[in-house]
Design a protein around this motif. Structure first.
Motif, PDB file in Angstrom:
ATOM      1  N   ALA A   1     -61.990 123.518 -41.383  1.00  0.00           N
ATOM      2  CA  ALA A   1     -63.172 124.016 -40.669  1.00  0.00           C
ATOM      3  C   ALA A   1     -63.533 123.041 -39.550  1.00  0.00           C
ATOM      4  O   ALA A   1     -63.083 121.887 -39.550  1.00  0.00           O
ATOM      5  CB  ALA A   1     -64.352 124.177 -41.624  1.00  0.00           C
ATOM      6  N   GLY A   2     -64.331 123.508 -38.604  1.00  0.00           N
ATOM      7  CA  GLY A   2     -64.694 122.658 -37.476  1.00  0.00           C
ATOM      8  C   GLY A   2     -66.110 122.889 -36.991  1.00  0.00           C
ATOM      9  O   GLY A   2     -66.921 123.554 -37.648  1.00  0.00           O
ATOM     10  N   PHE A   3     -66.384 122.338 -35.828  1.00  0.00           N
ATOM     11  CA  PHE A   3     -67.670 122.488 -35.152  1.00  0.00           C
ATOM     12  C   PHE A   3     -67.432 123.063 -33.764  1.00  0.00           C
ATOM     13  O   PHE A   3     -66.420 122.776 -33.129  1.00  0.00           O
ATOM     14  CB  PHE A   3     -68.359 121.126 -34.993  1.00  0.00           C
ATOM     15  N   ASP A   4     -68.362 123.845 -33.280  1.00  0.00           N
ATOM     16  CA  ASP A   4     -68.473 124.429 -31.932  1.00  0.00           C
ATOM     17  C   ASP A   4     -68.407 125.948 -31.958  1.00  0.00           C
ATOM     18  O   ASP A   4     -69.003 126.598 -31.119  1.00  0.00           O
ATOM     19  CB  ASP A   4     -67.405 123.936 -30.936  1.00  0.00           C
ATOM     20  N   ASN A   5     -67.623 126.520 -32.908  1.00  0.00           N
ATOM     21  CA  ASN A   5     -67.389 127.969 -32.928  1.00  0.00           C
ATOM     22  C   ASN A   5     -67.115 128.481 -31.521  1.00  0.00           C
ATOM     23  O   ASN A   5     -67.694 129.473 -31.077  1.00  0.00           O
ATOM     24  CB  ASN A   5     -68.572 128.727 -33.540  1.00  0.00           C
ATOM     25  N   SER A   6     -66.238 127.805 -30.814  1.00  0.00           N
ATOM     26  CA  SER A   6     -65.841 128.220 -29.469  1.00  0.00           C
ATOM     27  C   SER A   6     -64.844 129.378 -29.578  1.00  0.00           C
ATOM     28  O   SER A   6     -64.428 129.764 -30.678  1.00  0.00           O
ATOM     29  CB  SER A   6     -65.199 127.046 -28.731  1.00  0.00           C
ATOM     30  N   TYR A   7     -64.463 129.911 -28.432  1.00  0.00           N
ATOM     31  CA  TYR A   7     -63.492 131.010 -28.431  1.00  0.00           C
ATOM     32  C   TYR A   7     -62.185 130.600 -29.095  1.00  0.00           C
ATOM     33  O   TYR A   7     -61.452 131.429 -29.634  1.00  0.00           O
ATOM     34  CB  TYR A   7     -63.248 131.501 -27.009  1.00  0.00           C
ATOM     35  N   LEU A   8     -61.870 129.307 -29.083  1.00  0.00           N
ATOM     36  CA  LEU A   8     -60.637 128.831 -29.707  1.00  0.00           C
ATOM     37  C   LEU A   8     -60.597 129.180 -31.186  1.00  0.00           C
ATOM     38  O   LEU A   8     -59.523 129.492 -31.727  1.00  0.00           O
ATOM     39  CB  LEU A   8     -60.534 127.318 -29.519  1.00  0.00           C
ATOM     40  N   SER A   9     -61.733 129.151 -31.858  1.00  0.00           N
ATOM     41  CA  SER A   9     -61.756 129.380 -33.304  1.00  0.00           C
ATOM     42  C   SER A   9     -61.331 130.802 -33.658  1.00  0.00           C
ATOM     43  O   SER A   9     -60.930 131.060 -34.803  1.00  0.00           O
ATOM     44  CB  SER A   9     -63.155 129.098 -33.867  1.00  0.00           C
ATOM     45  N   ASP A  10     -61.417 131.723 -32.711  1.00  0.00           N
ATOM     46  CA  ASP A  10     -61.002 133.102 -32.955  1.00  0.00           C
ATOM     47  C   ASP A  10     -59.601 133.397 -32.429  1.00  0.00           C
ATOM     48  O   ASP A  10     -59.070 134.486 -32.660  1.00  0.00           O
ATOM     49  CB  ASP A  10     -61.996 134.073 -32.300  1.00  0.00           C
ATOM     50  N   LEU A  11     -59.004 132.442 -31.714  1.00  0.00           N
ATOM     51  CA  LEU A  11     -57.670 132.661 -31.158  1.00  0.00           C
ATOM     52  C   LEU A  11     -56.566 132.210 -32.101  1.00  0.00           C
ATOM     53  O   LEU A  11     -55.425 132.667 -31.975  1.00  0.00           O
ATOM     54  CB  LEU A  11     -57.525 131.909 -29.822  1.00  0.00           C
ATOM     55  N   ILE A  12     -56.887 131.302 -33.023  1.00  0.00           N
ATOM     56  CA  ILE A  12     -55.875 130.781 -33.931  1.00  0.00           C
ATOM     57  C   ILE A  12     -55.840 131.614 -35.206  1.00  0.00           C
ATOM     58  O   ILE A  12     -56.780 132.351 -35.517  1.00  0.00           O
ATOM     59  CB  ILE A  12     -56.148 129.300 -34.265  1.00  0.00           C
ATOM     60  N   VAL A  13     -54.725 131.513 -35.922  1.00  0.00           N
ATOM     61  CA  VAL A  13     -54.542 132.271 -37.157  1.00  0.00           C
ATOM     62  C   VAL A  13     -54.264 131.279 -38.290  1.00  0.00           C
ATOM     63  O   VAL A  13     -53.337 130.473 -38.188  1.00  0.00           O
ATOM     64  CB  VAL A  13     -53.372 133.264 -37.030  1.00  0.00           C
TER      65      VAL A  13
END
Length: 351
Positions: free
Chosen positions: A290-302
């Motif tokens: 898990a991480g911080f920011d919930n940026s668009y990157l978090s939805d691009l990875i699988v």
């Protein structure tokens, strides 16, 4: 060279409206209003400005006289690197809000270089921005570099300065993210899933937000009587994927590897996830990430990554609104906290 009193300006120096504003502790627009008599100014401020004008035999030019009657419609923004998804998301939110309020937002990338940050502060004053937003970079360092500290204090005496974070600089308003609350939400989620061996990949021990997140991690684990060996607190070199991958490699090499790993941002967490997958591990089957920011990157990875969200639209709205309020009312500075929330996705599951 003949000098003025303590803290004053050299009498042989060509004095500008910004010098008068800096020494009087007011904005350049306030000095201009005193000069032109075009708007109401408190008697205390007026007398202070007039005393300095007399002291230095100041003769305003046409630009100085016009400052109170014309507005540039410009706001300035400093970020370290807009390629970072966090800064890109926040800039976009601030730009939209500025447009809605009739302003144009000028972006400057500083790459956290002291000379650049100071140069951009000077440049924005020359461009007559009406307020400056500072998001990351040197402002997050503790302690602040001496030259930068002085430059920022001077800038704050000329135009309103809004910090997206925390600062001890007088004259600046600030809205910080609730990093402690975000870490506690994330740890609460993982412990409810049954995780007890949780690691944290972080960077920048001289950065305020890093210290806050790290201390929140330590405090929570102690409160819950959960073990966290020193090896589970892994400092990585940078806030990027490669550093996250190298940190994860070290964690996976331990005799007892963690079952959950938190990255200080989405980039570090993404690197950790990549390393785990390349090692043949299942995420979240063998290790939750898990991480911080919930940026668009978090939805691009699988799999899509669990991350602490900052509500960029609301945060940008607050920052820009505060800047505009300070343009029109510089009497008091403001300190606030932006709430955060955990967005649970596919990268975290029960141990």
């Amino acid at each position: 060279m003949k000098r003025a009193g303590k803290g004053g300006m050299s009498e042989k120096k060509r004095v500008t409206i910004y010098d008068i504003a800096r020494e009087a502790g007011v904005s350049a627009a306030t000095v201009s209003r005193v000069i032109t008599g075009s708007a109401e100014v408190s008697e205390i401020k007026r007398e202070k400005v007039l005393a300095l004008i007399r002291q230095y035999n100041f003769r305003p030019n046409a630009l100085a006289k016009g400052l109170s009657m014309t507005q540039s419609g410009l706001l300035g923004m400093l970020v370290p690197d807009v390629r970072n998804p966090y800064y890109a998301s926040l800039f976009m939110a601030c730009e939209r809000e500025a447009f809605e309020m009739g302003y144009t937002l000028i972006l400057n990338n500083t790459f956290t270089q002291e000379n650049l940050e100071i140069a951009f502060l000077d440049k924005m004053i020359e461009q007559r921005v009406e307020a400056i937003l500072i998001c990351g970079g040197l402002i997050d360092r503790t302690p602040l570099p001496e030259r930068y500290d002085a430059a920022l204090k001077n800038t704050a005496q000329i135009v309103p300065v809004i910090i997206a974070g925390q600062t001890d600089i007088p004259g600046c308003s600030q809205i910080s993210l609730d990093h402690e609350g975000g870490m506690r939400q994330l740890l609460g989620h993982l412990t409810k899933l049954g995780h007890r061996r949780i690691a944290f990949l972080y960077s920048g021990t001289n950065i305020r937000l890093t210290r806050i997140k790290k201390q929140a991690f330590i405090d929570y684990m102690r409160e819950q009587s959960l073990p966290f060996p020193d090896e589970y607190l892994q400092e990585v070199e940078h806030f990027n994927e490669e550093s996250g991958s190298r940190g994860m490699e070290r964690l996976l090499g331990l005799d007892t590897a963690p079952t959950a790993v938190i990255g200080i941002n989405d980039l570090v967490a993404a690197g950790a996830m990549r390393c785990a997958l390349e090692r043949g591990l299942r995420v979240p089957g063998d290790c939750s990430v898990a991480g911080f920011d919930n940026s668009y990157l978090s939805d691009l990875i699988v799999p899509r990554m669990t991350s602490v969200d900052y509500n960029y639209e609301q945060y940008g709205h607050k920052l820009v609104r505060l800047a505009v309020e300070k343009i029109h009312d510089q009497t008091e500075n403001y300190t606030g906290i932006q709430p955060v929330s955990l967005i649970v996705k596919a990268s975290s599951a029960a141990e």
